[in-house]
Design a protein around this motif. Sequence first.
Motif, mmCIF file in Angstrom:
data_model
loop_
_atom_site.group_PDB
_atom_site.id
_atom_site.type_symbol
_atom_site.label_atom_id
_atom_site.label_comp_id
_atom_site.label_asym_id
_atom_site.label_seq_id
_atom_site.Cartn_x
_atom_site.Cartn_y
_atom_site.Cartn_z
ATOM 1 N N ILE A 28 42.926 41.931 40.766
ATOM 2 C CA ILE A 28 43.423 42.523 42.015
ATOM 3 C C ILE A 28 42.246 42.815 42.943
ATOM 4 C CG2 ILE A 28 44.564 44.534 43.032
ATOM 5 C CD1 ILE A 28 46.234 44.679 40.388
ATOM 6 N N SER A 29 41.238 43.468 42.412
ATOM 7 C CA SER A 29 40.058 43.831 43.198
ATOM 8 C C SER A 29 39.363 42.589 43.753
ATOM 9 C CB SER A 29 39.090 44.631 42.329
ATOM 10 O OG SER A 29 37.949 44.981 43.052
ATOM 11 N N ASP A 30 39.195 41.591 42.918
ATOM 12 C CA ASP A 30 38.521 40.362 43.330
ATOM 13 C C ASP A 30 39.286 39.663 44.456
ATOM 14 O OD1 ASP A 30 36.424 38.338 42.928
ATOM 15 O OD2 ASP A 30 38.068 37.081 42.216
ATOM 16 N N HIS A 31 40.588 39.593 44.323
ATOM 17 C CA HIS A 31 41.410 38.916 45.339
ATOM 18 C C HIS A 31 41.343 39.656 46.682
ATOM 19 C CE1 HIS A 31 44.497 36.244 46.830
ATOM 20 N NE2 HIS A 31 45.157 37.299 47.284
ATOM 21 N N ILE A 32 41.460 40.973 46.652
ATOM 22 C CA ILE A 32 41.403 41.760 47.887
ATOM 23 C C ILE A 32 40.027 41.636 48.528
ATOM 24 C CG2 ILE A 32 41.460 44.100 48.847
ATOM 25 C CD1 ILE A 32 43.662 44.747 46.765
ATOM 26 N N SER A 33 38.970 41.677 47.706
ATOM 27 C CA SER A 33 37.610 41.634 48.251
ATOM 28 C C SER A 33 37.278 40.297 48.906
ATOM 29 C CB SER A 33 36.578 41.967 47.175
ATOM 30 O OG SER A 33 36.514 40.950 46.210
ATOM 31 N N LYS A 34 38.069 39.278 48.681
ATOM 32 C CA LYS A 34 37.868 38.002 49.370
ATOM 33 C C LYS A 34 38.324 38.076 50.819
ATOM 34 C CE LYS A 34 38.099 35.207 45.226
ATOM 35 N NZ LYS A 34 38.899 34.312 44.391
ATOM 36 N N SER A 35 39.164 39.057 51.134
ATOM 37 C CA SER A 35 39.680 39.203 52.496
ATOM 38 C C SER A 35 39.063 40.370 53.250
ATOM 39 C CB SER A 35 41.199 39.386 52.467
ATOM 40 O OG SER A 35 41.813 38.256 51.890
ATOM 41 N N ILE A 36 38.820 41.483 52.545
ATOM 42 C CA ILE A 36 38.187 42.641 53.170
ATOM 43 C C ILE A 36 37.116 43.188 52.235
ATOM 44 C CG2 ILE A 36 40.218 43.278 54.549
ATOM 45 C CD1 ILE A 36 40.714 45.571 52.545
ATOM 46 N N SER A 37 36.139 43.833 52.808
ATOM 47 C CA SER A 37 35.036 44.367 52.020
ATOM 48 C C SER A 37 35.453 45.665 51.325
ATOM 49 C CB SER A 37 33.849 44.631 52.940
ATOM 50 O OG SER A 37 32.801 45.228 52.233
ATOM 51 N N SER A 39 34.495 48.011 47.517
ATOM 52 C CA SER A 39 33.623 48.097 46.346
ATOM 53 C C SER A 39 34.427 47.734 45.102
ATOM 54 C CB SER A 39 33.011 49.490 46.231
ATOM 55 O OG SER A 39 34.019 50.452 46.052
ATOM 56 N N PRO A 40 33.753 47.256 44.067
ATOM 57 C CA PRO A 40 34.461 46.781 42.869
ATOM 58 C C PRO A 40 35.409 47.792 42.221
ATOM 59 C CG PRO A 40 32.168 46.140 42.789
ATOM 60 C CD PRO A 40 32.313 47.045 43.969
ATOM 61 N N GLY A 41 35.109 49.072 42.293
ATOM 62 C CA GLY A 41 35.943 50.070 41.633
ATOM 63 C C GLY A 41 37.033 50.665 42.498
ATOM 64 N N THR A 42 37.228 50.152 43.681
ATOM 65 C CA THR A 42 38.165 50.739 44.637
ATOM 66 C C THR A 42 39.614 50.769 44.151
ATOM 67 O OG1 THR A 42 36.765 50.072 46.487
ATOM 68 C CG2 THR A 42 39.059 50.547 46.996
ATOM 69 N N VAL A 43 40.067 49.720 43.502
ATOM 70 C CA VAL A 43 41.494 49.648 43.164
ATOM 71 C C VAL A 43 41.879 50.480 41.937
ATOM 72 C CG1 VAL A 43 41.794 47.370 44.206
ATOM 73 C CG2 VAL A 43 41.354 47.538 41.776
ATOM 74 N N TYR A 44 40.908 50.818 41.091
ATOM 75 C CA TYR A 44 41.259 51.533 39.858
ATOM 76 C C TYR A 44 41.845 52.925 40.101
ATOM 77 C CZ TYR A 44 39.118 47.560 37.639
ATOM 78 O OH TYR A 44 38.830 46.279 37.243
ATOM 79 N N PRO A 45 41.295 53.723 41.012
ATOM 80 C CA PRO A 45 41.942 55.010 41.298
ATOM 81 C C PRO A 45 43.347 54.836 41.891
ATOM 82 C CG PRO A 45 39.703 55.007 42.151
ATOM 83 C CD PRO A 45 40.005 53.610 41.692
ATOM 84 N N ILE A 46 43.521 53.778 42.666
ATOM 85 C CA ILE A 46 44.847 53.489 43.237
ATOM 86 C C ILE A 46 45.824 53.149 42.118
ATOM 87 C CG2 ILE A 46 46.149 51.885 44.703
ATOM 88 C CD1 ILE A 46 43.540 51.636 46.411
ATOM 89 N N LEU A 47 45.393 52.319 41.177
ATOM 90 C CA LEU A 47 46.253 51.949 40.050
ATOM 91 C C LEU A 47 46.581 53.168 39.179
ATOM 92 C CD1 LEU A 47 44.580 48.555 39.118
ATOM 93 C CD2 LEU A 47 46.951 48.861 39.908
#
Length: 105
Positions: A28-37, A39-47
Amino acid sequence: MNIQFKKGVLELFVLSMLNIRDQYGYDISDHISKSISISPGTVYPILRKMNKEGLVTSYLSEESSGPARKYYQLTTLGHKRFDMLKEEWIMFVETTKMFLEESHE
């Protein structure tokens, strides 16, 4: 991209990806980071927050080429939340577009 814009839309991005199929956090993080900047750990707190709210569940899946990965999947509540946020976002974008077009007149 404006940080406030990112904060407002990341949950919708994650829900959108999980609406397609179960996925693990790095994917999820990798796919999003291809479109917007982000950080690698951004999605984990959201999840984690989504899991706590009952929007997603998680399970471990062992891949033949590596260690088990934690996959996330939408719950019924998660699908409803995605539909609601998607509709709200579309209305928000249309309203924003209207204001921007008016500013050119």
